[in-house]
Write an enzyme that holds these catalytic residues in place. Structure first.
Site, mmCIF file in Angstrom:
data_model
loop_
_atom_site.group_PDB
_atom_site.id
_atom_site.type_symbol
_atom_site.label_atom_id
_atom_site.label_comp_id
_atom_site.label_asym_id
_atom_site.label_seq_id
_atom_site.Cartn_x
_atom_site.Cartn_y
_atom_site.Cartn_z
ATOM 1 N N GLY A 39 0.794 -1.227 0.000
ATOM 2 C CA GLY A 39 0.000 0.000 0.000
ATOM 3 C C GLY A 39 0.823 1.273 0.000
ATOM 4 O O GLY A 39 1.942 1.322 -0.528
ATOM 5 N N GLY A 113 -11.724 -4.609 -5.484
ATOM 6 C CA GLY A 113 -12.828 -5.235 -4.756
ATOM 7 C C GLY A 113 -13.939 -4.230 -4.497
ATOM 8 O O GLY A 113 -13.676 -3.101 -4.099
ATOM 9 N N GLY A 186 3.649 19.580 9.022
ATOM 10 C CA GLY A 186 3.404 18.358 9.803
ATOM 11 C C GLY A 186 4.529 17.364 9.535
ATOM 12 O O GLY A 186 5.580 17.728 8.995
ATOM 13 N N VAL A 187 4.278 16.097 9.882
ATOM 14 C CA VAL A 187 5.328 15.074 9.774
ATOM 15 C C VAL A 187 5.852 14.959 8.345
ATOM 16 O O VAL A 187 7.067 15.008 8.102
ATOM 17 C CB VAL A 187 4.782 13.705 10.244
ATOM 18 C CG1 VAL A 187 5.858 12.643 10.114
ATOM 19 C CG2 VAL A 187 4.311 13.784 11.673
ATOM 20 N N GLU A 207 3.381 27.025 7.166
ATOM 21 C CA GLU A 207 2.485 26.295 8.071
ATOM 22 C C GLU A 207 1.466 27.279 8.639
ATOM 23 O O GLU A 207 1.827 28.308 9.198
ATOM 24 C CB GLU A 207 3.311 25.637 9.190
ATOM 25 C CG GLU A 207 2.513 25.136 10.380
ATOM 26 C CD GLU A 207 1.418 24.126 10.038
ATOM 27 O OE1 GLU A 207 1.744 23.072 9.459
ATOM 28 O OE2 GLU A 207 0.227 24.402 10.336
ATOM 29 N N GLY A 275 -2.085 16.445 4.780
ATOM 30 C CA GLY A 275 -2.837 15.313 5.315
ATOM 31 C C GLY A 275 -3.382 14.410 4.229
ATOM 32 O O GLY A 275 -3.098 14.608 3.038
ATOM 33 N N ALA A 350 0.988 3.611 9.816
ATOM 34 C CA ALA A 350 1.075 2.226 9.371
ATOM 35 C C ALA A 350 0.928 1.250 10.534
ATOM 36 O O ALA A 350 0.222 0.237 10.428
ATOM 37 C CB ALA A 350 2.409 2.010 8.662
ATOM 38 N N HIS A 474 26.067 0.015 28.308
ATOM 39 C CA HIS A 474 26.893 1.221 28.145
ATOM 40 C C HIS A 474 27.947 0.975 27.065
ATOM 41 O O HIS A 474 28.549 -0.098 27.051
ATOM 42 C CB HIS A 474 27.577 1.552 29.460
ATOM 43 C CG HIS A 474 28.550 2.697 29.346
ATOM 44 N ND1 HIS A 474 28.127 4.007 29.236
ATOM 45 C CD2 HIS A 474 29.904 2.711 29.282
ATOM 46 C CE1 HIS A 474 29.200 4.792 29.135
ATOM 47 N NE2 HIS A 474 30.287 4.032 29.152
HETATM 48 P P1 FAD Z 1 -2.752 1.886 2.531
HETATM 49 O O1 FAD Z 1 -1.343 1.704 2.915
HETATM 50 O O2 FAD Z 1 -3.124 3.133 1.824
HETATM 51 O O3 FAD Z 1 -3.153 0.630 1.672
HETATM 52 C C1 FAD Z 1 -4.422 0.487 1.103
HETATM 53 C C2 FAD Z 1 -4.316 -0.483 -0.042
HETATM 54 O O4 FAD Z 1 -5.630 -0.826 -0.468
HETATM 55 C C3 FAD Z 1 -3.600 0.085 -1.261
HETATM 56 O O5 FAD Z 1 -2.589 -0.812 -1.661
HETATM 57 C C4 FAD Z 1 -4.686 0.210 -2.318
HETATM 58 O O6 FAD Z 1 -4.202 -0.024 -3.625
HETATM 59 C C5 FAD Z 1 -5.655 -0.882 -1.891
HETATM 60 N N1 FAD Z 1 -7.043 -0.661 -2.305
HETATM 61 C C6 FAD Z 1 -7.811 0.432 -2.093
HETATM 62 N N2 FAD Z 1 -9.047 0.244 -2.550
HETATM 63 C C7 FAD Z 1 -9.081 -0.998 -3.074
HETATM 64 C C8 FAD Z 1 -10.099 -1.779 -3.693
HETATM 65 N N3 FAD Z 1 -11.335 -1.310 -3.865
HETATM 66 N N4 FAD Z 1 -9.769 -3.018 -4.128
HETATM 67 C C9 FAD Z 1 -8.512 -3.508 -3.969
HETATM 68 N N5 FAD Z 1 -7.524 -2.823 -3.383
HETATM 69 C C10 FAD Z 1 -7.817 -1.590 -2.927
HETATM 70 N N6 FAD Z 1 3.061 5.901 8.708
HETATM 71 C C11 FAD Z 1 3.889 5.468 9.690
HETATM 72 O O7 FAD Z 1 3.455 4.737 10.577
HETATM 73 N N7 FAD Z 1 5.223 5.810 9.690
HETATM 74 C C12 FAD Z 1 5.760 6.613 8.750
HETATM 75 O O8 FAD Z 1 6.960 6.898 8.802
HETATM 76 C C13 FAD Z 1 4.924 7.102 7.708
HETATM 77 N N8 FAD Z 1 5.413 7.883 6.727
HETATM 78 C C14 FAD Z 1 4.606 8.287 5.703
HETATM 79 C C15 FAD Z 1 5.137 9.093 4.712
HETATM 80 C C16 FAD Z 1 4.339 9.518 3.663
HETATM 81 C C17 FAD Z 1 4.930 10.380 2.573
HETATM 82 C C18 FAD Z 1 2.969 9.096 3.605
HETATM 83 C C19 FAD Z 1 2.103 9.521 2.460
HETATM 84 C C20 FAD Z 1 2.427 8.300 4.596
HETATM 85 C C21 FAD Z 1 3.233 7.903 5.669
HETATM 86 N N9 FAD Z 1 2.718 7.110 6.703
HETATM 87 C C22 FAD Z 1 3.547 6.705 7.728
HETATM 88 C C23 FAD Z 1 1.294 6.731 6.749
HETATM 89 C C24 FAD Z 1 1.091 5.278 6.308
HETATM 90 O O9 FAD Z 1 1.656 5.101 5.028
HETATM 91 C C25 FAD Z 1 -0.390 4.933 6.290
HETATM 92 O O10 FAD Z 1 -0.966 5.275 7.532
HETATM 93 C C26 FAD Z 1 -0.607 3.447 6.045
HETATM 94 O O11 FAD Z 1 -0.062 3.057 4.812
HETATM 95 C C27 FAD Z 1 -2.095 3.097 6.080
HETATM 96 O O12 FAD Z 1 -2.248 1.736 5.852
HETATM 97 P P2 FAD Z 1 -3.601 1.147 5.231
HETATM 98 O O13 FAD Z 1 -3.392 -0.324 5.126
HETATM 99 O O14 FAD Z 1 -4.757 1.644 5.994
HETATM 100 O O15 FAD Z 1 -3.720 1.814 3.783
#
Ligand code: FAD
Length: 501
Positions: A39, A113, A186-187, A207, A275, A350, A474
């Site tokens: 993802g 899906g 932000g982050v 910001e 965001g 994540a 240490h």
């Molecule tokens: P996603 O990772 O978005 O995955 C969703 C998946 O579902 C995707 O692969 C998509 O293709 C699939 N999908 C969607 N709809 C459908 C459908 N209808 N049918 C089939 N497949 C579908 N988080 C951290 O914890 N640490 C970090 O350091 C961090 N850094 C980040 C840096 C950036 C630049 C960004 C943008 C985000 C960052 N995040 C970080 C946030 C983190 O990436 C997300 O919170 C996390 O990926 C969310 O996971 P998820 O499984 O909910 O969704």
């Protein structure tokens, strides 16, 4: 009979972890992914940013090597190779996820899906199946929705201009921009500021709120602002973007208001880092009917959101401003249907998505979920690193919680001196009466690795004396945590005692 015990839609860190956990707990599990496994996190988020931060910090460290008697000449950045290294890291992790799904016996369905009534899912295949089928229908006792999110854009004039990028677009650039204005401190904004300023790009942050990293400890925001400024980043807080327009001289001009004055900044590119929006609508809208959003979630309009919310409602699922509502286990209003990760209201990280995925899978398999979803560590991979979990001193004050604070400045920590780290700190907050640890904030090397101990302490209601039972090796950065705990217990060893009042 159902095809599966569990179908997971979405293969990000929420979905793929839920699918593996479900299979490990004996559920006959399938996962549907329309793009690449991992993802946002693996492909466009956590991993690529951290790879780029690693490369950028390495470059800065080499240039500053003279501090350690190491002198390098003609050090250059080959951005194409940096991108290759980033992609190699991503590809290894993505293929690792695919192998794990296979090894755990999870059925992989590549396609989009769409949730239908009676826990049925339509899969529109990414490529026609061997028999030529382009779609198929499956049903399951339980379904976990894990559609993730996509970058949000501000409703400001000029956002659609060429050169105005989101994080997805910034990763796609083949060259380091000469100058970059980042909207949002932000982050994501500060991590990209660190990457591109280290690589020689002139970075400006705008910001709107009064400080960077608005939700974190005040001291952290102030220190980070100072450090980034020292590295040449131009930072404007309390700066509200009014519009973006093309610069006749090339690039883009951001017009903004700061301290009631109209200001402007010109740069080659603009990054909108304000965001992310939940990608829930796509789970309910048939890709044939809504082909315009199949490839591009950012194309979602009010019409799509309303149609998706109505379909979700008809299935018994409540959506609010695009997010799916659930109980603590991720269960939606529709029996057997769960939602996790970025599509659910809450912190979009994540490890939150993964923890919610494990919780939902355990609940479905009849186990008692273990992880405390209320205690969320958050990390920022700047240099020095920043990490926080639980409450801050400001939170304690606001809620009138009696606390004591153990703070240790890392300048007396051997390992920090060896690596000539910026002046950092570890702050631990404990309840004044019970001693229970309630929060921790760190700004120092390896803070992101050390915050886990504090999350474990808070989740298990541990006290400083319990955490001090185990020695810390240490010399390690981790000794700073021990010192902050000792400070709570009466006095850190490597710190002058506080003057008695
Ligand atoms: P996603 O990772 O978005 O995955 C969703 C998946 O579902 C995707 O692969 C998509 O293709 C699939 N999908 C969607 N709809 C459908 C459908 N209808 N049918 C089939 N497949 C579908 N988080 C951290 O914890 N640490 C970090 O350091 C961090 N850094 C980040 C840096 C950036 C630049 C960004 C943008 C985000 C960052 N995040 C970080 C946030 C983190 O990436 C997300 O919170 C996390 O990926 C969310 O996971 P998820 O499984 O909910 O969704």
């Amino acid at each position: 009979m159902s095809n599966f015990d569990l179908i997971v839609i979405g293969g990000g860190p929420g979905g793929y972890v839920a699918a593996i956990k479900g299979a490990q707990l004996g559920l006959n599990t399938a996962i549907i992914e329309k793009d690449r496994f991992g993802g946002t996190c693996l492909n466009r988020g956590c991993i690529p940013t951290k790879a780029m931060l690693h490369a950028a910090d390495l470059y800065r460290e080499i240039l500053e090597g003279g501090r350690f008697g190491i002198h390098a000449e003609k050090v250059t950045v080959n951005y194409g190779e940096v991108l290759d290294y980033k992609q190699e890291t991503i590809d290894k992790l993505v293929s690792g996820v695919e192998q794990l799904l296979k090894a755990n016996g999870v059925t992989v369905l590549k396609g989009t899906g769409t949730l239908l009534a009676d826990r049925q899912v339509k899969v529109t295949f990414a490529e026609p199946a061997e028999d030529g089928a382009t779609e198929s229908y499956y049903d399951a006792e339980h379904i976990i929705l894990a559609g993730g999110s996509y970058p949000a854009k501000l409703p400001v004039e000029g956002m659609e201009l060429e050169g105005v990028l989101t994080s997805d677009g910034l990763f796609a650039l083949k060259e380091i921009p000469e100058s970059l204005t980042i909207i949002g401190g932000g982050v994501i904004g500060v991590e990209f500021a660190e990457v591109f300023s280290a690589l020689g790009c002139k970075v400006t942050i705008l910001e709107a709120l009064p400080k960077l990293l608005a939700n974190l400890d005040k001291e952290i925001s102030q220190n980070l602002k100072m450090i980034l400024k020292k590295r040449g980043v131009d930072i404007h807080t309390g700066a509200s973007l009014a519009k973006i327009e093309k610069d006749p001289a090339g690039g883009l001009i951001c017009h903004y208001t700061e301290k009631d004055k109209d200001q402007s900044r010109s740069s080659q590119h603009v990054l909108c880092a304000v965001g992310r929006k939940p990608n829930a609508a796509g789970l309910f809208l048939d890709p044939e009917e809504f082909a315009d959003i199949a490839e591009n979630s950012a194309a979602l309009t009010t019409k799509h959101l309303e149609a998706a919310a109505q379909t979700a409602h008809d299935l018994g699922i409540t959506m609010e401003r695009g997010f799916i509502e659930t109980d603590v286990y991720g269960q939606t209003g529709a029996p057997g249907i769960y939602a996790i990760g970025d599509i659910v209201k809450g912190i979009q990280l994540a490890h939150v998505a993964s923890a919610q995925g494990i919780t939902a899978a355990e609940k479905i398999a009849g186990h008692t979920p273990n992880v405390d979803l209320a205690i969320v560590p958050s990390c920022i991979y700047t240099s020095p690193e920043i990490a926080s979990v639980g409450i801050t001193e400001e939170d304690a004050k606001a809620s009138a919680t009696p606390v004591k604070v153990g703070k240790y400045i890392t300048s007396a920590n051997g390992k920090s001196l060896i690596s000539k780290e910026e002046r950092g700190f570890v702050k631990i907050i404990a309840h004044a009466d019970t001693g229970e640890i309630l929060g921790a904030q760190m700004m120092c090397a390896r803070a992101t690795d050390m915050i886990g101990e504090m999350a474990t302490a808070i989740a298990n209601k541990l006290t400083p004396s319990q955490l001090l039972k185990g020695m810390r090796a240490h010399p390690t950065y981790n000794e700073a945590v021990g010192e902050a705990l000792e400070e709570l217990e009466g006095g850190a060893i490597h710190m002058a005692p506080k003057k008695k009042k």
